[in-house]
Design an enzyme around this catalytic site. Structure first.
Site, PDB file in Angstrom:
ATOM      1  N   ASP A  56      39.541  49.723  34.840  1.00 37.35           N
ATOM      2  CA  ASP A  56      39.180  51.133  34.765  1.00 37.35           C
ATOM      3  C   ASP A  56      39.462  51.852  36.076  1.00 37.35           C
ATOM      4  OD1 ASP A  56      38.336  50.929  32.146  1.00 37.35           O
ATOM      5  OD2 ASP A  56      36.239  50.567  32.671  1.00 37.35           O
ATOM      6  N   TYR A 111      35.982  37.610  37.931  1.00 40.00           N
ATOM      7  CA  TYR A 111      35.694  38.902  38.549  1.00 40.00           C
ATOM      8  C   TYR A 111      34.621  38.718  39.613  1.00 40.00           C
ATOM      9  CZ  TYR A 111      38.151  41.711  35.007  1.00 40.00           C
ATOM     10  OH  TYR A 111      39.097  42.291  34.207  1.00 40.00           O
TER      11      TYR A 111
END
Length: 268
Positions: A56, A111
């Site tokens: 994003d 992540y």
């Protein structure tokens, strides 16, 4: 013509996400334009350009991966870092096995979410992160979607890294916004506002009330495992200068935050 895989990094501050969007600056858009400029391909569709996944707006990547077909792999390896903008740089290349796709061939993704300032209860956050391990329904931790909400978490931990607390999580795949929502509940645990039992409840009894999404700036796509080795690439001078400028900026901001922190007398 070969299928060339490139490992690359980027800082997401000035991108409208990674995926191509008309009229907006995106990671894929800049990468494809650089490939066109040096003529390693003309049409990204014909070259089957693809990345390992989307990030994003404001999200960063340490090890993102793309691949494309080209007759000029040596030119791409030698020249791309010279023409890419300073906030994108290639770090490795590989000639992958037949049938490779950067998204579907990934064994796992890792992540990291960085918290600043670090919450006080790091041990409690780490204990709570263990609840995520295994296969669960993550409906409460993702945007509403028709996709299967079950995901298998392979590893999770929270640790201190300098002035940051870091949530690191590895899974076969993730849902949209999933890691940032996991980060939200872990930060609440670190601040003494929640506990591991609440995470267990959210996984066991998903509701339509989704967990809030943590800000994008703290999230980094840290690594992708394909079970293959990438030969290293030297990043370009533009990226080195850009990174140095960002490090100086954040050092100044951290110093300013320290000076503005309340002192022992309750002042500022």
């Amino acid at each position: 013509m070969i299928n060339l895989a490139l490992r690359f990094s980027y800082l997401g501050d000035h991108f409208s996400g990674s995926q191509m969007q008309p009229g907006l600056r995106t990671v894929e858009g800049e990468f494809i334009e650089a490939c066109r400029r040096i003529q390693v391909f003309d049409d990204w569709r014909e070259a089957r350009f693809a990345t390992a996944g989307r990030t994003d707006r404001g999200v960063h990547a340490r090890r993102q991966v793309c691949s494309f077909l080209t007759d000029l792999p040596e030119r791409a390896i030698r020249v791309l870092n010279r023409v890419l903008p300073g906030d994108i740089w290639c770090t490795g290349w590989a000639e992958p096995p037949e049938g490779f796709h950067p998204r579907y061939s990934a064994r796992s993704r890792t992540y990291r979410y960085y918290f600043f300032p670090a919450p006080e209860k790091i041990a409690a956050m780490n204990d709570a992160a263990q609840v995520f391990i295994g296969r669960h329904d993550f409906s409460s931790f993702a945007r509403s979607s028709d996709r299967d909400p079950e995901r298998r978490i392979l590893a999770a931990r929270v640790f201190l890294d300098g002035r940051f607390a870091v949530f690191e999580v590895t899974a076969e795949s993730f849902l949209w916004n999933m890691v940032r929502r996991m980060a939200t509940v872990l930060e609440a645990v670190g601040n003494g506002e929640s506990d591991a039992a609440e995470i267990e409840r959210l996984l066991a009894e998903p509701t339509e009330q989704r967990v809030a999404t943590a800000p994008p700036w703290g999230l980094i796509l840290w690594d992708i495992d394909y079970g293959m080795t990438f030969d290293p690439l030297q990043i370009g001078g533009k990226s080195e200068r850009y990174l140095a400028s960002r490090l100086r900026y954040h050092a100044v901001m951290a110093c300013a935050a320290d000076r503005l922190a309340p002192d022992d007398r309750g002042g500022v």
